[in-house]
Design a protein around this motif. Structure first.
Motif, mmCIF file in Angstrom:
data_model
loop_
_atom_site.group_PDB
_atom_site.id
_atom_site.type_symbol
_atom_site.label_atom_id
_atom_site.label_comp_id
_atom_site.label_asym_id
_atom_site.label_seq_id
_atom_site.Cartn_x
_atom_site.Cartn_y
_atom_site.Cartn_z
ATOM 1 N N ILE A 60 -13.160 -20.278 -12.950
ATOM 2 C CA ILE A 60 -11.815 -20.368 -12.512
ATOM 3 C C ILE A 60 -11.887 -20.562 -14.631
ATOM 4 O O ILE A 60 -10.617 -20.041 -15.559
ATOM 5 C CB ILE A 60 -11.126 -21.693 -11.651
ATOM 6 C CG1 ILE A 60 -9.677 -21.082 -11.783
ATOM 7 C CG2 ILE A 60 -11.343 -22.653 -11.755
ATOM 8 C CD1 ILE A 60 -9.091 -19.812 -11.086
ATOM 9 N N GLY A 61 -12.420 -22.251 -14.888
ATOM 10 C CA GLY A 61 -12.320 -22.540 -16.152
ATOM 11 C C GLY A 61 -13.046 -21.024 -16.871
ATOM 12 O O GLY A 61 -12.273 -20.571 -18.214
ATOM 13 N N ALA A 62 -13.831 -20.410 -16.818
ATOM 14 C CA ALA A 62 -14.430 -19.170 -17.371
ATOM 15 C C ALA A 62 -13.152 -17.632 -17.441
ATOM 16 O O ALA A 62 -13.365 -17.123 -18.118
ATOM 17 C CB ALA A 62 -16.039 -18.821 -16.462
ATOM 18 N N ALA A 63 -12.796 -17.951 -16.549
ATOM 19 C CA ALA A 63 -11.745 -16.871 -16.994
ATOM 20 C C ALA A 63 -10.550 -17.029 -17.567
ATOM 21 O O ALA A 63 -9.724 -16.413 -18.161
ATOM 22 C CB ALA A 63 -10.747 -16.705 -14.916
ATOM 23 N N VAL A 64 -10.040 -18.200 -17.567
ATOM 24 C CA VAL A 64 -9.513 -19.134 -18.080
ATOM 25 C C VAL A 64 -9.457 -18.769 -19.440
ATOM 26 O O VAL A 64 -8.413 -18.098 -20.482
ATOM 27 C CB VAL A 64 -8.236 -20.287 -17.853
ATOM 28 C CG1 VAL A 64 -7.209 -20.635 -18.639
ATOM 29 C CG2 VAL A 64 -8.075 -20.487 -16.245
ATOM 30 N N VAL A 65 -10.290 -18.894 -19.773
ATOM 31 C CA VAL A 65 -11.063 -19.073 -21.493
ATOM 32 C C VAL A 65 -10.949 -17.627 -21.535
ATOM 33 O O VAL A 65 -10.512 -17.240 -23.074
ATOM 34 C CB VAL A 65 -12.483 -20.235 -21.249
ATOM 35 C CG1 VAL A 65 -12.936 -19.702 -23.439
ATOM 36 C CG2 VAL A 65 -12.114 -21.266 -20.887
ATOM 37 N N LEU A 66 -11.652 -16.852 -20.941
ATOM 38 C CA LEU A 66 -11.826 -15.651 -21.274
ATOM 39 C C LEU A 66 -10.068 -15.073 -21.506
ATOM 40 O O LEU A 66 -10.388 -14.505 -22.675
ATOM 41 C CB LEU A 66 -13.055 -14.803 -20.147
ATOM 42 C CG LEU A 66 -13.534 -13.180 -20.587
ATOM 43 C CD1 LEU A 66 -14.099 -13.577 -21.652
ATOM 44 C CD2 LEU A 66 -13.982 -12.603 -19.137
ATOM 45 N N SER A 67 -9.455 -14.911 -20.254
ATOM 46 C CA SER A 67 -8.836 -14.327 -20.502
ATOM 47 C C SER A 67 -7.397 -15.257 -22.569
ATOM 48 O O SER A 67 -7.057 -13.942 -22.858
ATOM 49 C CB SER A 67 -7.148 -14.703 -19.471
ATOM 50 O OG SER A 67 -8.194 -14.666 -18.120
ATOM 51 N N LEU A 68 -7.818 -16.763 -21.915
ATOM 52 C CA LEU A 68 -6.720 -16.399 -23.657
ATOM 53 C C LEU A 68 -7.702 -15.443 -24.719
ATOM 54 O O LEU A 68 -7.401 -15.883 -25.549
ATOM 55 C CB LEU A 68 -6.794 -18.006 -23.605
ATOM 56 C CG LEU A 68 -6.407 -19.202 -22.582
ATOM 57 C CD1 LEU A 68 -6.518 -20.324 -22.809
ATOM 58 C CD2 LEU A 68 -4.993 -18.411 -22.689
#
Ligand SMILES: [Cu+2]
Length: 261
Positions: A60-68
């Motif tokens: 979930i953290g990877a997805a958030v960082v990737l989206s930003l």
């Protein structure tokens, strides 16, 4: 406690996580300089939370960082990176832009790896972690080359030294007007001026008749240059193309007081 220590203690996680940590740190600089920006600060908080989760191996953290990270490609941000890479006003912002984009490349690779393998990052052999970091750095360098192409900026004033820049007349870009609103370009060509934006939002100095646009982020400045041919079309109508600035009155004129010899 020991589970959390293990989760954040792996060197592999930190090798991947240094990219997003660097990006978050550089983002904090931009969120507070040249003016404190509440929206950017709130994105910074999300970025830090996402980075912590990414280092912990949580998808979930990877997805958030990737989206930003991907959001940094939106037109306004791409323009600002391109402006900073091309900057005549500050070498420090050029360094900031290069470091940010290299961190972004590292971040994108790290986030994709964690998305793909999650917590199993800890099982990766050292050479693979090293090659992933190398790939991230290479992607970052490619981004440094790519952003100016994504959002080309005019290269006015690159050859001027500090004294020459200091001698230029100033056109201020405030919320939401140009000062002076009527610019006398005189009879010397090319006409140069310093476009100073002391406000907290970006503005442009756009002359559609000659297909010219100089973008200036808040708190920054750029050089304007108009050739003899440009001035031949005088008087030139100037507008700001950001948001609804034109409808708020952000328009002006560049005119030539006398015939150019
Ligand atoms: Cu504007």
């Amino acid at each position: 406690m020991s589970a959390i220590a293990t989760r954040f203690g792996s060197w592999r996680r930190w090798m991947l996580g240094l990219g997003p940590v660097g990006l978050a740190s550089l983002f904090l600089v931009r969120a507070t300089v040249p003016v404190v920006d509440a929206l950017l600060l709130s994105i910074f908080v999300i970025l830090v939370a996402g980075t912590a989760a990414l280092i912990a191996g949580w998808r979930i953290g990877a997805a958030v960082v990737l989206s930003l990270g991907v959001a940094l490609f939106q037109p306004m941000t791409a323009r600002e990176f391109s402006f900073s890479l091309n900057a005549t006003d500050s070498d420090a912002w050029r360094v900031w832009a290069v470091a940010s984009l290299v961190s972004l490349g590292w971040t994108i690779v790290a986030a994709i790896v964690v998305l793909a393998v999650g917590e199993r990052t800890d099982d990766a052999p050292p050479w693979r972690v090293g090659s992933l970091v190398g790939g991230g750095l290479a992607l970052g360098v490619a981004l440094v080359a790519m952003f100016p192409a994504l959002s080309p900026q005019p290269a006015f004033g690159q050859s001027l030294d500090d004294d020459a820049v200091a001698a230029l007349s100033v056109i201020e870009m405030v919320n939401f007007a140009y000062d002076p609103v009527v610019v006398d370009a005189g009879t010397d060509a090319p006409f140069r001026a310093r476009l100073v934006n002391p406000s907290d939002v970006p503005h442009t100095f756009t002359i559609e008749a000659i297909d010219l646009e100089v973008y200036v982020p808040g708190g920054r400045w750029a050089v304007l240059e108009l050739t003899v041919d440009d001035l031949a079309a005088s008087p030139l109508t100037v507008i700001c193309t950001i948001g609804d600035h034109l409808s708020l009155g952000m328009a002006g004129v560049v005119e030539v007081a006398a015939e150019i010899g």
